[in-house]
Design a protein around this motif. Structure first.
Motif, PDB file in Angstrom:
ATOM      1  N   LEU A 217      48.486 -16.669 -42.973  1.00 27.27           N
ATOM      2  CA  LEU A 217      47.312 -17.435 -43.419  1.00 27.27           C
ATOM      3  C   LEU A 217      47.677 -18.879 -43.760  1.00 27.27           C
ATOM      4  CD1 LEU A 217      44.336 -17.565 -44.260  1.00 27.27           C
ATOM      5  CD2 LEU A 217      45.026 -16.697 -46.528  1.00 27.27           C
ATOM      6  N   SER A 218      48.860 -19.104 -44.246  1.00 28.47           N
ATOM      7  CA  SER A 218      49.261 -20.459 -44.648  1.00 28.47           C
ATOM      8  C   SER A 218      49.239 -21.420 -43.470  1.00 28.47           C
ATOM      9  CB  SER A 218      50.657 -20.421 -45.269  1.00 28.47           C
ATOM     10  OG  SER A 218      51.603 -19.921 -44.348  1.00 28.47           O
ATOM     11  N   GLN A 219      49.631 -20.981 -42.287  1.00 27.52           N
ATOM     12  CA  GLN A 219      49.607 -21.843 -41.109  1.00 27.52           C
ATOM     13  C   GLN A 219      48.168 -22.160 -40.697  1.00 27.52           C
ATOM     14  OE1 GLN A 219      52.034 -20.316 -37.913  1.00 27.52           O
ATOM     15  NE2 GLN A 219      53.946 -20.447 -39.099  1.00 27.52           N
ATOM     16  N   LEU A 220      47.283 -21.174 -40.829  1.00 31.85           N
ATOM     17  CA  LEU A 220      45.871 -21.420 -40.519  1.00 31.85           C
ATOM     18  C   LEU A 220      45.270 -22.439 -41.499  1.00 31.85           C
ATOM     19  CD1 LEU A 220      43.258 -20.803 -39.003  1.00 31.85           C
ATOM     20  CD2 LEU A 220      42.889 -18.875 -40.594  1.00 31.85           C
ATOM     21  N   GLU A 221      45.620 -22.318 -42.769  1.00 32.64           N
ATOM     22  CA  GLU A 221      45.090 -23.259 -43.780  1.00 32.64           C
ATOM     23  C   GLU A 221      45.603 -24.676 -43.527  1.00 32.64           C
ATOM     24  OE1 GLU A 221      46.328 -21.431 -47.378  1.00 32.64           O
ATOM     25  OE2 GLU A 221      44.507 -20.200 -47.574  1.00 32.64           O
ATOM     26  N   THR A 222      46.852 -24.785 -43.074  1.00 26.97           N
ATOM     27  CA  THR A 222      47.390 -26.111 -42.742  1.00 26.97           C
ATOM     28  C   THR A 222      46.599 -26.733 -41.601  1.00 26.97           C
ATOM     29  OG1 THR A 222      49.609 -25.482 -43.458  1.00 26.97           O
ATOM     30  CG2 THR A 222      49.414 -27.378 -41.965  1.00 26.97           C
ATOM     31  N   ALA A 223      46.296 -25.946 -40.594  1.00 24.63           N
ATOM     32  CA  ALA A 223      45.516 -26.447 -39.461  1.00 24.63           C
ATOM     33  C   ALA A 223      44.100 -26.829 -39.892  1.00 24.63           C
ATOM     34  CB  ALA A 223      45.474 -25.396 -38.351  1.00 24.63           C
ATOM     35  N   GLN A 224      43.537 -26.064 -40.816  1.00 22.76           N
ATOM     36  CA  GLN A 224      42.201 -26.395 -41.324  1.00 22.76           C
ATOM     37  C   GLN A 224      42.205 -27.736 -42.083  1.00 22.76           C
ATOM     38  OE1 GLN A 224      41.460 -22.834 -43.616  1.00 22.76           O
ATOM     39  NE2 GLN A 224      40.285 -21.852 -41.949  1.00 22.76           N
ATOM     40  N   GLY A 225      43.247 -27.979 -42.874  1.00 23.91           N
ATOM     41  CA  GLY A 225      43.361 -29.238 -43.607  1.00 23.91           C
ATOM     42  C   GLY A 225      43.527 -30.429 -42.678  1.00 23.91           C
ATOM     43  N   GLN A 226      44.329 -30.240 -41.623  1.00 25.18           N
ATOM     44  CA  GLN A 226      44.519 -31.313 -40.655  1.00 25.18           C
ATOM     45  C   GLN A 226      43.204 -31.656 -39.945  1.00 25.18           C
ATOM     46  OE1 GLN A 226      47.668 -29.688 -38.243  1.00 25.18           O
ATOM     47  NE2 GLN A 226      49.301 -30.470 -39.618  1.00 25.18           N
ATOM     48  N   ALA A 227      42.426 -30.626 -39.625  1.00 17.20           N
ATOM     49  CA  ALA A 227      41.141 -30.856 -38.965  1.00 17.20           C
ATOM     50  C   ALA A 227      40.168 -31.592 -39.894  1.00 17.20           C
ATOM     51  CB  ALA A 227      40.554 -29.527 -38.501  1.00 17.20           C
ATOM     52  N   ALA A 228      40.161 -31.209 -41.164  1.00 20.51           N
ATOM     53  CA  ALA A 228      39.274 -31.863 -42.130  1.00 20.51           C
ATOM     54  C   ALA A 228      39.651 -33.334 -42.312  1.00 20.51           C
ATOM     55  CB  ALA A 228      39.330 -31.130 -43.470  1.00 20.51           C
ATOM     56  N   SER A 229      40.938 -33.629 -42.381  1.00 26.91           N
ATOM     57  CA  SER A 229      41.397 -35.017 -42.527  1.00 26.91           C
ATOM     58  C   SER A 229      41.034 -35.841 -41.303  1.00 26.91           C
ATOM     59  CB  SER A 229      42.912 -35.050 -42.745  1.00 26.91           C
ATOM     60  OG  SER A 229      43.252 -34.394 -43.956  1.00 26.91           O
ATOM     61  N   ALA A 230      41.213 -35.252 -40.112  1.00 31.85           N
ATOM     62  CA  ALA A 230      40.872 -35.964 -38.879  1.00 31.85           C
ATOM     63  C   ALA A 230      39.378 -36.252 -38.798  1.00 31.85           C
ATOM     64  CB  ALA A 230      41.321 -35.137 -37.671  1.00 31.85           C
ATOM     65  N   GLU A 231      38.569 -35.324 -39.299  1.00 33.35           N
ATOM     66  CA  GLU A 231      37.113 -35.524 -39.272  1.00 33.35           C
ATOM     67  C   GLU A 231      36.711 -36.658 -40.228  1.00 33.35           C
ATOM     68  OE1 GLU A 231      32.960 -32.943 -39.611  1.00 33.35           O
ATOM     69  OE2 GLU A 231      34.901 -31.965 -39.924  1.00 33.35           O
ATOM     70  N   ALA A 232      37.321 -36.715 -41.417  1.00 31.97           N
ATOM     71  CA  ALA A 232      37.021 -37.773 -42.387  1.00 31.97           C
ATOM     72  C   ALA A 232      37.450 -39.129 -41.851  1.00 31.97           C
ATOM     73  CB  ALA A 232      37.715 -37.471 -43.710  1.00 31.97           C
ATOM     74  N   ALA A 233      38.624 -39.192 -41.187  1.00 35.58           N
ATOM     75  CA  ALA A 233      39.108 -40.453 -40.639  1.00 35.58           C
ATOM     76  C   ALA A 233      38.176 -40.956 -39.532  1.00 35.58           C
ATOM     77  CB  ALA A 233      40.527 -40.284 -40.100  1.00 35.58           C
ATOM     78  N   PHE A 234      37.707 -40.026 -38.702  1.00 30.47           N
ATOM     79  CA  PHE A 234      36.789 -40.444 -37.640  1.00 30.47           C
ATOM     80  C   PHE A 234      35.461 -40.950 -38.213  1.00 30.47           C
ATOM     81  CE2 PHE A 234      33.181 -39.235 -34.903  1.00 30.47           C
ATOM     82  CZ  PHE A 234      33.396 -40.144 -33.879  1.00 30.47           C
ATOM     83  N   LYS A 235      34.975 -40.269 -39.243  1.00 31.05           N
ATOM     84  CA  LYS A 235      33.712 -40.689 -39.857  1.00 31.05           C
ATOM     85  C   LYS A 235      33.818 -42.100 -40.415  1.00 31.05           C
ATOM     86  CE  LYS A 235      30.293 -39.296 -43.315  1.00 31.05           C
ATOM     87  NZ  LYS A 235      29.944 -38.312 -44.377  1.00 31.05           N
ATOM     88  N   ASN A 236      34.910 -42.407 -41.105  1.00 32.37           N
ATOM     89  CA  ASN A 236      35.102 -43.746 -41.667  1.00 32.37           C
ATOM     90  C   ASN A 236      35.202 -44.806 -40.577  1.00 32.37           C
ATOM     91  OD1 ASN A 236      35.082 -42.728 -44.284  1.00 32.37           O
ATOM     92  ND2 ASN A 236      37.328 -42.497 -44.363  1.00 32.37           N
ATOM     93  N   ALA A 237      35.965 -44.487 -39.528  1.00 32.38           N
ATOM     94  CA  ALA A 237      36.130 -45.446 -38.433  1.00 32.38           C
ATOM     95  C   ALA A 237      34.816 -45.676 -37.709  1.00 32.38           C
ATOM     96  CB  ALA A 237      37.204 -44.952 -37.470  1.00 32.38           C
ATOM     97  N   ASP A 238      34.037 -44.618 -37.532  1.00 29.35           N
ATOM     98  CA  ASP A 238      32.751 -44.743 -36.844  1.00 29.35           C
ATOM     99  C   ASP A 238      31.764 -45.560 -37.669  1.00 29.35           C
ATOM    100  OD1 ASP A 238      31.133 -43.968 -34.533  1.00 29.35           O
ATOM    101  OD2 ASP A 238      29.935 -42.869 -36.012  1.00 29.35           O
ATOM    102  N   GLU A 239      31.750 -45.374 -39.008  1.00 31.93           N
ATOM    103  CA  GLU A 239      30.858 -46.147 -39.867  1.00 31.93           C
ATOM    104  C   GLU A 239      31.260 -47.631 -39.877  1.00 31.93           C
ATOM    105  OE1 GLU A 239      31.045 -44.281 -43.658  1.00 31.93           O
ATOM    106  OE2 GLU A 239      29.620 -42.684 -43.144  1.00 31.93           O
ATOM    107  N   ALA A 240      32.565 -47.883 -39.900  1.00 33.37           N
ATOM    108  CA  ALA A 240      33.035 -49.269 -39.873  1.00 33.37           C
ATOM    109  C   ALA A 240      32.623 -49.956 -38.577  1.00 33.37           C
ATOM    110  CB  ALA A 240      34.550 -49.310 -40.038  1.00 33.37           C
TER     111      ALA A 240
END
Length: 318
Positions: A148-171
């Motif tokens: 489960l720990s590896q799945l949670e790491t992948a989930q965190g990476q996906a969430a961070s990538a989504e937040a970064a894209f949202k900020n870049a798109d708004e800018a």
């Protein structure tokens, strides 16, 4: 014979008395002595005790007692080092606020727009990869191939990538469409506040120089260079002696001899042999409850020998 002589003497005396011409009395010229009905203090039409609304050290005293000054002439100079530093800081803040507002109004430069587009594209690619990676890890976890720990790491990476894209798109959207109206209002208010701060600090700097508010004569100057003076301490006293006035008082019976526009004579205790001309400018119509008399305002003709504070007596011109 004696009776005849006496009778003759009596006749001579009677005839002499009847023929005598009476001597006319010498007429004396009539003189009018002025009656000083009213009394009051001489005062300047304009007078001021100059002070400052702060505590500071006097750097230089630029005037002296008896000096004639013009409105706007500098009289006392305070230390300006601290005030000058404050003006410099507020001007810098204003320049930054104005530049930010101007940048928001003119929009992005082409190179800024290209950079924002590249950043947004890279963020979208990273998000797509993170989502694919998350799906793969989800499948592996469902088949019990990874913990489960590896799945949670992948989930965190996906969430961070989504937040970064949202900020870049708004800018990127801001650069393309300009700032929102609400943000522009904020920037404009920041400029207004910075301008107000500059005006306030410049006013403080200007107050570090005490200037004459009107033409007049310096009658007192207690300020001394190098000394520190606190709030509202008198530094210079100034009077305008071009027009002197008297607030004269007297009982109702005396005031009845005066009316507005009437010419009067004034004399002061220091110069009893000298009369100063004046004019009645106002006659009161009420009795002062404390003094039990009536106020009459007198405007005196210019007279260099008069000083404020002298006690004057007023008489009407006959």
């Amino acid at each position: 014979m004696k009776r005849i002589i006496c009778t003759a003497l009596i006749c001579i005396l009677v005839l002499t008395g009847c023929s005598a011409t009476p001597v006319a009395k010498e007429q004396q010229p009539e003189t009018t002595i002025p009656v000083y009905y009213l009394a009051g203090r001489v005062q300047a039409s304009e007078a001021a005790d100059l002070s400052v609304p702060f505590t500071g050290r006097v750097e230089a005293v630029l005037t002296s007692v008896g000096q004639a000054v013009k409105a706007g002439d500098p009289l006392v100079q305070f230390d300006i080092s601290e005030a000058s530093a404050q003006v410099k800081v507020t001007r810098q803040t204003l320049a930054i606020a104005q530049a930010t507002l101007e940048k928001a109004r003119t929009g992005a430069r082409p190179e800024q727009l290209r950079q924002a587009e590249a950043t947004a594209k890279a963020a979208k690619t990273a998000l797509d990869n993170a989502r694919k990676n998350l799906k793969r890890y989800q499948d592996l976890y469902n088949s019990d191939a990874i913990p489960l720990s590896q799945l949670e790491t992948a989930q965190g990476q996906a969430a961070s990538a989504e937040a970064a894209f949202k900020n870049a798109d708004e800018a990127l959207a801001i650069l393309k469409n300009g700032e929102t109206q609400a943000y522009m209002v904020v920037l404009e208010k920041q400029v207004d506040q910075a301008e107000a701060s500059v005006a306030a600090t410049e006013a403080v700097l200007a107050n570090r120089t005490v200037k004459a508010p009107f033409d007049g004569i310096v009658v007192a100057c207690p300020a001394k260079a190098g000394e520190t003076y606190s709030y509202q301490t008198t530094l210079v006293s100034l009077e305008n002696r071009d027009r002197l006035t008297v607030d004269a008082y007297g009982p109702t019976s005396a005031v009845n001899h005066f009316k507005v526009g009437q010419k009067v004579k004034a004399r002061v205790a220091e110069q009893l042999d000298k009369e100063i001309s004046g004019t009645v400018t106002w006659v009161g119509n009420t009795v002062d409850p404390k003094r039990q008399d009536v106020l009459v305002k007198i405007s005196l003709a210019p007279e260099t020998s008069l000083m404020a504070g002298m006690f004057a007596e007023i008489a009407p011109v006959q």
